[in-house]
Design a protein around this motif. Sequence first.
Motif, mmCIF file in Angstrom:
data_model
loop_
_atom_site.group_PDB
_atom_site.id
_atom_site.type_symbol
_atom_site.label_atom_id
_atom_site.label_comp_id
_atom_site.label_asym_id
_atom_site.label_seq_id
_atom_site.Cartn_x
_atom_site.Cartn_y
_atom_site.Cartn_z
ATOM 1 N N ARG A 218 0.792 -1.270 -0.133
ATOM 2 C CA ARG A 218 0.243 -0.032 -0.020
ATOM 3 C C ARG A 218 0.871 1.278 -0.111
ATOM 4 N NH1 ARG A 218 -5.227 -1.753 1.287
ATOM 5 N NH2 ARG A 218 -5.691 0.466 1.813
ATOM 6 N N SER A 219 2.044 1.071 0.690
ATOM 7 C CA SER A 219 2.984 2.473 0.513
ATOM 8 C C SER A 219 3.862 2.563 -0.850
ATOM 9 C CB SER A 219 3.787 2.268 1.618
ATOM 10 O OG SER A 219 4.684 0.942 1.732
ATOM 11 N N ASP A 220 3.674 1.623 -1.721
ATOM 12 C CA ASP A 220 4.469 1.610 -2.757
ATOM 13 C C ASP A 220 3.913 2.690 -4.010
ATOM 14 O OD1 ASP A 220 6.128 -0.208 -1.932
ATOM 15 O OD2 ASP A 220 5.419 -1.825 -2.969
ATOM 16 N N THR A 221 4.845 3.254 -4.650
ATOM 17 C CA THR A 221 4.270 4.247 -5.669
ATOM 18 C C THR A 221 3.636 3.450 -6.789
ATOM 19 O OG1 THR A 221 5.917 5.868 -5.132
ATOM 20 C CG2 THR A 221 4.879 5.932 -7.487
ATOM 21 N N PRO A 222 2.219 3.738 -7.225
ATOM 22 C CA PRO A 222 1.612 2.873 -8.303
ATOM 23 C C PRO A 222 2.363 3.294 -9.680
ATOM 24 C CG PRO A 222 0.438 5.114 -7.744
ATOM 25 C CD PRO A 222 1.542 4.868 -6.670
ATOM 26 N N LEU A 223 2.614 2.096 -10.310
ATOM 27 C CA LEU A 223 3.291 2.120 -11.553
ATOM 28 C C LEU A 223 2.392 2.101 -12.638
ATOM 29 C CD1 LEU A 223 6.362 -0.380 -10.607
ATOM 30 C CD2 LEU A 223 6.343 2.132 -10.490
ATOM 31 N N ARG A 224 1.408 1.300 -12.621
ATOM 32 C CA ARG A 224 0.471 1.166 -13.580
ATOM 33 C C ARG A 224 -0.809 0.691 -13.169
ATOM 34 N NH1 ARG A 224 -2.023 -0.557 -18.322
ATOM 35 N NH2 ARG A 224 -1.124 0.036 -20.252
ATOM 36 N N LEU A 225 -2.097 1.230 -13.789
ATOM 37 C CA LEU A 225 -3.395 0.506 -13.463
ATOM 38 C C LEU A 225 -3.683 -0.490 -14.754
ATOM 39 C CD1 LEU A 225 -5.624 0.893 -11.370
ATOM 40 C CD2 LEU A 225 -6.702 2.402 -13.289
ATOM 41 N N ILE A 226 -4.066 -1.857 -14.409
ATOM 42 C CA ILE A 226 -4.465 -2.789 -15.385
ATOM 43 C C ILE A 226 -5.882 -2.989 -15.043
ATOM 44 C CG2 ILE A 226 -4.116 -4.889 -16.111
ATOM 45 C CD1 ILE A 226 -1.383 -4.974 -14.928
ATOM 46 N N THR A 227 -6.811 -3.056 -16.082
ATOM 47 C CA THR A 227 -8.240 -3.036 -15.900
ATOM 48 C C THR A 227 -8.656 -4.004 -17.070
ATOM 49 O OG1 THR A 227 -8.714 -1.458 -17.670
ATOM 50 C CG2 THR A 227 -8.417 -0.717 -15.370
ATOM 51 N N PRO A 228 -10.097 -4.524 -17.071
ATOM 52 C CA PRO A 228 -10.274 -5.159 -18.172
ATOM 53 C C PRO A 228 -10.123 -4.866 -19.417
ATOM 54 C CG PRO A 228 -12.111 -5.540 -16.362
ATOM 55 C CD PRO A 228 -10.993 -4.281 -15.905
#
Length: 241
Positions: A218-228
């Motif tokens: 939860r504390s990591d920086t988001p790198l990418r969002l993967i969706t359907p």
Amino acid sequence: MITTAGARFLAAFNDIEKHIRGTLRASNGDGFAQLAREYADKKRLPTHHRSALLAFAALRNAISHERYYGGRPIAEPVEAVVQEIELLRRQLLEPPRALTALGSARVCVIQPDDAIGAALDHVRTLGYSQLPVYDGDSYVGVLTTNAIARWLADQLIKNTGIAEEEPVSRVLKFAEPGEEAVLVPRSITAVEAIDRLSRERQAGHLATALIVTERGRRSDTPLRLITPYDLPALTAALAIV
């Protein structure tokens, strides 16, 4: 005498068999077909990979164990089949990463105290349907267009008008149970990403989004969002024909 194509096929098959037996810690006496099914279940392989393993096993048996005619095996793999099993070997021994298959993409992050109007701008101008919410460096949740729609309906029912200054944190409360993204590490493979998206949908989760971070924390920086929306690209990365 086995031809070059046959030798390449057998080399690829032997590598696959060694990998599967090692993964399952199976003995040499265990039948490959059953091991292939167990491995496919364990690794949640796509159907075409499972079918290919069984078909290649039958061809291997025909080449190696059936009677020869004129000094040559009665079965001979064509070049296309050899290429398919060599590609399958690569995908099983070195599974393609989801990030490699999809490439990089900007992650639009919002804060709990941000005005909902700013989030609506992202939805309107960028077409996002899910926005990760981070409180500083910590993941809080995901704001979906479903939650925004329920918030808008509540605003209209109360005849209070659309308060674009409403904080994201308040709108986030309109998310339904299970409307949550899943944090995953950057090492996630294409197969695992497809499985996680499918599994979340089967579990009744509505967001069915994966947030890729360095370690899935939860504390990591988001790198990418993967969706359907990304499923076709992930599936294409697993093609062997």
